[in-house]
Design a protein around this motif. Structure first.
Motif, mmCIF file in Angstrom:
data_model
loop_
_atom_site.group_PDB
_atom_site.id
_atom_site.type_symbol
_atom_site.label_atom_id
_atom_site.label_comp_id
_atom_site.label_asym_id
_atom_site.label_seq_id
_atom_site.Cartn_x
_atom_site.Cartn_y
_atom_site.Cartn_z
ATOM 1 N N ASP A 10 21.747 -2.939 -52.511
ATOM 2 C CA ASP A 10 20.741 -2.459 -53.447
ATOM 3 C C ASP A 10 21.148 -2.673 -54.887
ATOM 4 N N PHE A 25 15.175 -2.811 -48.381
ATOM 5 C CA PHE A 25 16.437 -3.159 -47.738
ATOM 6 C C PHE A 25 16.427 -2.705 -46.293
ATOM 7 N N GLU A 26 17.321 -3.337 -45.578
ATOM 8 C CA GLU A 26 17.538 -2.873 -44.222
ATOM 9 C C GLU A 26 18.398 -1.616 -44.319
ATOM 10 N N TRP A 27 17.987 -0.623 -43.622
ATOM 11 C CA TRP A 27 18.748 0.624 -43.653
ATOM 12 C C TRP A 27 18.845 1.158 -42.237
ATOM 13 N N HIS A 28 20.021 1.469 -41.834
ATOM 14 C CA HIS A 28 20.237 1.910 -40.461
ATOM 15 C C HIS A 28 20.403 3.421 -40.420
ATOM 16 N N PRO A 29 19.442 4.102 -39.898
ATOM 17 C CA PRO A 29 19.617 5.549 -39.761
ATOM 18 C C PRO A 29 20.523 5.874 -38.584
ATOM 19 N N ASP A 30 21.106 7.000 -38.660
ATOM 20 C CA ASP A 30 21.952 7.444 -37.567
ATOM 21 C C ASP A 30 21.088 7.701 -36.339
ATOM 22 N N LEU A 61 19.975 11.190 -36.089
ATOM 23 C CA LEU A 61 18.932 11.533 -37.059
ATOM 24 C C LEU A 61 17.573 11.094 -36.539
ATOM 25 N N TYR A 82 17.191 0.331 -34.924
ATOM 26 C CA TYR A 82 18.219 -0.671 -34.597
ATOM 27 C C TYR A 82 19.093 -0.089 -33.499
ATOM 28 N N VAL A 117 25.914 2.519 -39.817
ATOM 29 C CA VAL A 117 24.912 3.421 -40.346
ATOM 30 C C VAL A 117 24.840 3.183 -41.842
ATOM 31 N N GLY A 118 23.655 3.166 -42.360
ATOM 32 C CA GLY A 118 23.494 2.985 -43.797
ATOM 33 C C GLY A 118 23.056 1.583 -44.125
ATOM 34 N N MET A 119 23.545 1.096 -45.246
ATOM 35 C CA MET A 119 23.089 -0.204 -45.703
ATOM 36 C C MET A 119 24.112 -1.261 -45.370
#
Lengths: 344, 974
Positions: free
Chosen positions: B610, B635-640, B643, B653, B659-661
């Motif tokens: 970012d 952006f691609e963002w990977h949640p837990d 969560l 995913y 987890v995260g960016m």
């Protein structure tokens, strides 16, 4: 005074014709929308400065966050104190109630987030982990997760279900303190002092960052979930399209230059409301962007406000007082008069 | 046993030693049988079971339970791992005894059957023999032997693939003659080998006549040598009695046992002995008499014929192809022929040819013979008597001129670049004035110094050209006499460097032996990664530092190195240790470490995505109110996973491990590009006279500012940075003024007094540290203490400003403005990654057209938006707009301040507003600040009214607002 505003509004309606064309919103209802312009009640909270005032999920109760480390629960209709929740180590900055009114969460300058049991007033859980004061806190829809945004630039997702005291996830994308945060069904909207509004879409696994270029003080979702409202320190409230990030409306006139003040949308998304440092609450028509009401709350800074989830009712917080505003004056008009006289 | 550990350190002991016997110890009673217990290696009682229950301990203490209870250890809740399916292996059902050395599935590397050699597995053979004996029909393995699975080892498989057939030898095909010759000689085996295969032999002889010339044949097969060691006590070639055969022969006398078990077949030296087959039962073996049941026509007594043996050593070429083992001389000779040699190498891979010439052998020269009177002691030349100091001096001189890094660029990290090189990299302009102490010396002195250095370090780059700098300013006292000059120069330099180094060592020691350093075990920073030895030494040094070793440095250095090298390395290590000292955990978790700190080749750093896009464009877009694509980044963002579960949303995913960016690579040097965010908007927003943006070096990144963060003393110590900053200011012309001061206060007539600028620089540097500490350490609980320190810092600031005002003689107004303005960007910049300053600076051009004083007020804020002042219920009622008498008094006091530095006052007011709860015991200063507070709100109100809110105070606000809105809209439409 408000009538005068409305007249002004009518005369200037043509001037904003072009603006109307730009917006893709349905025309507002023909009837004149109701505005919370009558003071119904003034509650002296006696807990120092009221840092935030919030309706609960159904709008029958209100929470006031005091600078004397206490969180208080009030009845809106009667203005009586129902419960005081004490356990924070420093001033309480934000609070939220769960959908079933069984739990409360609050955050404080003491870097903690506390989950409360409403009935007993006991601390269910004290969540530590933020490195700085926690500005904002929210339950998710089912109150399974508490989300808290802090001055340390992170948003932490706390699990209320498990016994773990670690956050599920830490969102540290913000480059500066997180000042505001809202949760919808599957989205998380955060406003940061780095001038960006971030929307985390859990379903899509995406992060949308909108650049505003001024420290964000408050963010909101619209009730229909299509728009986001952001207020920033350049004394502007902006309505952005959620999916594209385009600006749908811009609301100015109030003064927000240094303080972290709230903004919100009315319950039916017809109006935009914002606190101001000049002691008024400004209320704009959402579509036309024209100022509909300038509600004189007091002389100090209007720190916080909250709109009733279904009715036309508004809470404002200034210094140590919380005021309840409604569309029509209640039957107990004498009280109001008395209060206003007191104020004057 | 363990006492004399030195002597028997090399031995391995098995078992528990017997307790030493004492003389007059009464005889102990033997432990009765029922009290003797057997325990396994873990101390558990091992029970002996009866034969019917398996004979060994089973299960978990002879139960079917497990240590975990009834839940099997392999049970995994399907909530966590949906797809994880485990296949049960036989080992899962075994005890650890089974997996031990003597269990049924020993855990050791063994050759699988595929790769096993032709030799039979002895253990399996034995097992089979036993089963065959115990089987209902003796010799039950008959069928198994007959119907063996067609399994051949991998080697055989490979050979077959290469065209080998059973019965052939291995190697390139040979001409007939050679083949025949070999066949001939093959008849005369030189050891008692198995008799040649009669069939092939006869074939050879028969084919001899009519084989064409150009037909090649495979070489003869070779009986493999069996290297089974001889373990019995019999003579060579003697096979003793086979009890199995005897047993078998007993009952079935006269019955020809075609399928003898021949378990000792493998013991035979050369393949199988067929004699057993011919025997008809009875006891088999050599040296045994003829049994009553046997025919006596067999040669029972093994007669060896001497013709089976070679009588001549190396007389002729052995025909059986046992090259290498009993190779005669002739054959050795042949090996030297390279062309012939190729014939034995087998098939040469395609694309390869045999080397025509031999590989060159390395010639190793013996070490020179030492002269007889050599003493292994180095003595230094008398010119440099300060042997311990001279390397330092040399090094200091070198680094000051920037020749060291040029000499060895391969070793250089970022830290070995000197200022000149860094300047080249960054494209900055050359500094004005002297760049090193060396330049300040007189020409003669310089020559003397370099002459002094030359003998001491021959690696330095020769005599230096005396640069015409500013001569004879310093060191006026060093021209008395050459000797005195030299001594004084050396003393000065040594006094400058050695105690400093000592101090640094102490500092490093104290830093690294702290508790935080102990906690940081995974030390990732490797400054000398290029040279592993050096890195190893550095690691050792750090380790010893962590243990608090005072002599860490000396111990870790290589004693074989020269004094000069050691001196240099010592310095490097200390510097590196100080530079990469462990930060406290709270601090370090806020920063991510660059992946490649020192890699010169690695020009990329990892950056979250970012930060990718350029902020300038976005700011331009915001200014034009073109929100949308320009201001949005996705952006691609990977949640837990959890969560998602809590939000009742499927994981977008599912398989992603993080987890995260996700991180992306970025050009290393562009780090500075996106860190200078704070600068670009200013440049664009300010209506400064400069038409062109200042060149890259003119930009001040916030790392520059924070890097210089420090107190005054430190700054004075560091003249290079000072010069740099001055140079930067000069390079960018009126840049700093234009960028730091705001529109209305921008005065083109600001006099370019360097001293003054230095002063601002200092201010800038001195400020952030306070805020940094506040941001990190100030907790809500110690508000009072922090507020008091704030007050102190305020005082300091005041003093500073006073000093500045007194210094700047000519234009006090301007200098003050300068001062106030320039101090402000620093704090938020260094404390948090805030963009406040630039946002603030940008505001004049924004729609709200806010006046500058308000901006500065805001930018003073640490973390953006503040909280409004607590209610009047706590302190007093809201102060009346008309100042009270107290306020008047106060105002008189600080009137000058108000006049000269209005902005500075605002700044202070802001602070004091926050601490209105604090007690009065602070004395006069505090009291005045308290008064200020009350006056502050009034002044604030008046400020606001005068600037903007004046109209809003009255009833005309809406009109005004609407007009403004219209204007904005109109602008927007354009």
């Amino acid at each position: 005074m408000s009538l005068g505003h409305l007249q002004h509004q009518a005369t200037h309606a043509e001037d904003h014709a072009e603006q109307k064309c730009e917006m893709s919103f349905p025309q507002p209802k023909p009837e004149v929308p109701q505005l919370p312009q009558n003071l119904l009640r003034t509650i002296d909270c006696q807990q120092g400065a009221v840092r935030a005032v919030r309706f609960n999920a159904d709008g029958n109760y209100l929470l006031s966050c005091g600078s004397d480390k206490s969180l208080k629960l009030w009845s809106v209709s009667r203005g009586t104190l129902l419960k005081t929740y004490s356990g924070h180590g420093y001033e309480v900055l934000d609070a939220d109630g769960s959908y079933d009114n069984s739990q409360l969460c609050s955050c404080s300058s003491d870097k903690t987030v506390i989950l409360w049991d409403v009935a007993t007033g006991q601390v269910t859980r004290k969540l530590r982990g933020h490195a700085g004061k926690v500005n904002c806190v929210q339950f998710n829809e089912e109150a399974t997760v508490i989300l808290s945004g802090s001055i340390d630039g992170t948003v932490r997702c706390w699990d209320t279900r498990s016994r773990k005291f670690d956050p599920i996830q830490i969102l540290d994308e913000a480059q500066d303190g997180v000042s505001s945060l809202k949760v919808s069904e599957h989205e998380l909207l955060t406003g940061s002092v780095d001038g960006r509004v971030r929307r985390y879409d859990l379903r899509m696994g995406q992060l949308h960052v909108d650049f505003i270029n001024s420290p964000i003080t408050c963010v909101c979702f619209s009730a229909d979930g299509q728009c986001t409202l952001t207020s920033s320190l350049d004394s502007t409230v902006r309505l952005l399209d959620k999916s594209t990030g385009e600006m749908l409306g811009e609301y100015t006139g109030h003064k927000m230059k240094g303080y972290k003040l709230d903004c919100c949308l009315s319950s039916k998304d017809t109006h935009v409301l914002s606190c101001s440092e000049d002691g008024h609450v400004y209320c704009w028509d959402l579509v036309e962007g024209s100022l509909m009401l300038k509600l004189p709350v007091g002389k100090a800074v209007v720190q916080s406000l909250s709109f009733h989830p279904s009715e036309t009712r508004l809470l404002t917080a200034m210094e140590g007082r919380v005021q309840v505003w409604g569309a029509e004056p209640e039957e107990t008009e004498e009280d109001v008069v008395v209060v206003q006289q007191e104020k004057a | 046993m363990a006492s004399d550990s030195d002597s028997d350190g090399d031995f391995v002991t098995f078992g528990t030693p017997l307790e030493p016997l004492e003389e007059d110890e009464p005889l102990r009673k033997p432990v009765p049988l029922h009290e003797q217990t057997v325990k396994d290696e873990k101390g558990r009682y091992q029970r002996f079971h009866g034969a019917f229950t398996g004979g060994f301990s089973a299960g978990y203490f002879n139960t079917v339970g497990t240590k975990e209870g009834w839940t099997p250890a392999t049970f995994v809740s399907s909530r966590q791992q949906k797809a994880g399916r485990q296949n049960a292996r036989p080992e899962d059902f075994m005890d650890e005894e089974d997996l031990g050395d003597h269990g049924i599935a020993p855990r050791q590397i063994t050759t699988t059957a595929d790769f096993a050699s032709g030799r039979k597995d002895v253990i399996r053979d034995k097992a089979r023999a036993i089963t065959s004996l115990s089987a209902p029909i003796p010799g039950d393995t008959v069928l198994e032997d007959l119907v063996a699975p067609a399994r051949s080892s991998m080697g055989v498989e490979l050979l077959r693939k290469m065209g080998w057939k059973d019965g052939q030898g291995v190697g390139p095909r040979v001409k007939r003659r050679l083949c025949k010759q070999r066949a001939d000689s093959g008849t005369r085996a030189f050891v008692s080998a198995s008799p040649p295969n009669g069939l092939s032999g006869s074939q050879d002889e028969e084919d001899g006549e009519f084989v064409p010339e150009n037909v090649t044949f495979a070489p003869k097969d070779v009986t493999p040598i069996d290297f089974t060691p001889k373990v019995d006590l019999h003579g060579l070639g003697y096979r003793g009695l086979n009890p199995l055969a005897a047993l078998r022969g007993g009952p079935g006398a006269g019955h020809i046992n075609l399928f003898t078990m021949d378990s000792d077949r493998s013991n035979s030296l050369f393949g199988e002995d067929r004699k057993g087959q011919r025997r008809r039962g009875g006891v088999a073996g050599q040296g045994f008499g003829v049994g009553a049941m046997e025919d006596d026509d067999e040669d029972i007594y093994h007669r060896d014929i001497m013709s089976n043996y070679d009588t001549v050593l190396g007389g002729e070429e052995p025909g059986d192809g046992l090259y290498g083992w009993t190779a005669p001389q002739q054959y050795n000779r042949k090996k030297k022929d390279h062309s012939k040699d190729a014939a034995y190498l087998g098939k040469i891979l395609e694309g390869f040819t045999l080397a025509s010439d031999k590989l060159e052998t390395k010639t190793i020269f013996p070490p020179p013979n030492l002269p007889r009177d050599f003493r292994p002691v180095h003595y230094f030349r008398p010119v440099v008597d300060l042997s311990s100091v001279s390397p330092m001096v040399a090094q200091a001189l070198q680094t000051s001129r920037g020749h060291m890094a040029q000499e060895e660029p391969s070793k250089g990290g970022r830290h070995q670049l000197d200022s000149a090189q860094r300047r080249e990299l960054l494209g900055e302009a050359t500094l004005q004035g002297p760049s090193s102490v060396f330049d300040l010396l007189k020409v003669e002195d310089r020559e003397r110094l370099s002459g002094l250095r030359r003998p001491s370090s021959d690696t330095s780059s020769g005599p230096r050209q005396p640069t015409p700098g500013r001569p004879e300013q310093l060191c006026s006292g060093c021209r008395d006499s050459p000797a005195a000059a030299r001594a004084s120069a050396q003393k000065a330099l040594s006094s400058r460097f050695t105690p400093h180094a000592e101090q640094q060592q102490q500092e490093a020691l104290s830093v690294w032996s702290g508790p935080t350093a102990q906690a940081q075990t995974g030390q990732t920073f490797k400054p000398f990664e290029r040279t592993p030895h050096k890195q190893a030494r550095y690691d050792l040094y750090i380790d010893q530092l962590k243990q608090g070793d005072r002599d860490a440095l000396e111990l870790s250095l290589d004693p074989t190195m020269t004094e000069w090298e050691r001196g240099r390395e010592r310095d490097e290590f200390v510097r590196a240790a100080l530079l990469y000292k462990p930060s406290s955990s709270s601090l370090s978790c806020r920063f991510t470490r660059g992946k490649q700190d020192d890699g010169v080749e690695a020009d990329t750093v990892e950056v979250t995505r970012d930060q990718e896009n350029d902020v300038d464009d976005k700011q331009a877009a915001v200014k034009m109110k073109m929100f949308g694509k320009l201001t949005r980044d996705t952006f691609e963002w990977h949640p837990d996973n959890l969560l998602c579960k809590r939000f009742n949303v499927p994981d977008p995913y599912p398989g992603s491990g993080f987890v995260g960016m996700p991180k992306v690579k970025r050009d290393k040097f562009s780090v500075f590009n996106f860190l200078t965010v704070s600068e670009s908007p200013t440049a664009s927003a300010s209506p400064a006279p400069q038409g062109v943006k200042p060149s890259e070096p003119g930009k001040r990144s916030r790392w520059d500012v924070s890097g210089q963060a420090g107190n005054k003393e430190r700054k004075e110590k560091d003249p290079v940075s000072e010069f740099l900053s001055v140079a930067r200011i000069e390079a960018s012309g009126s840049g700093p003024e234009a960028s730091t001061t705001d529109g209305p206060t921008t005065d083109p007539t600001v006099e370019p007094d360097t001293e003054q600028k230095d002063e601002e620089e200092e201010e800038e540097e001195s400020r952030p540290s306070m805020d940094l500490f506040k941001a990190i350490f100030a907790s809500s609980s110690d508000e009072k203490s922090s507020s008091s320190s704030e007050g102190e810092s305020e005082e300091e600031e005041e003093e500073k400003e006073e000093g500045v005002r007194s210094k700047a003689g000519t234009g006090p107004q301007i200098s003050n403005q300068l001062n106030v303005n320039t101090t402000q960007p620093a704090p938020p910049v260094s404390t948090t990654p805030s963009q406040n300053p630039d946002v603030v600076f940008k505001m004049p051009s924004g729609p709200a057209a806010a006046p500058p004083p308000r901006d500065q007020e805001m930018e003073e804020e640490e973390f953006g938006p503040r909280l409004p002042p607590p209610s009047s219920t706590l302190t007093e009622r809201r102060p009346s707009p008309t100042p009270s008498a107290k306020d008047d008094k106060h105002k008189k006091k600080c009137k000058e301040k108000h006049k000269a530095k209005k902005h500075g006052k605002h700044k202070k007011d802001k602070k004091q507003k926050k601490k209105n709860k604090r007690h009065k015991h602070k004395g006069k200063q505090k009291k005045s600040s308290r008064k200020e507070e009350s006056s502050d709100s009034s002044s604030e109100g008046s400020d606001g009214n005068s600037q903007e809110d004046g109209e809003e105070g009255g009833g005309v606000s809406t009109e005004e607002l609407l007009r403004r809105l219209k204007g904005i809209r109109g602008k927007n439409l354009q």
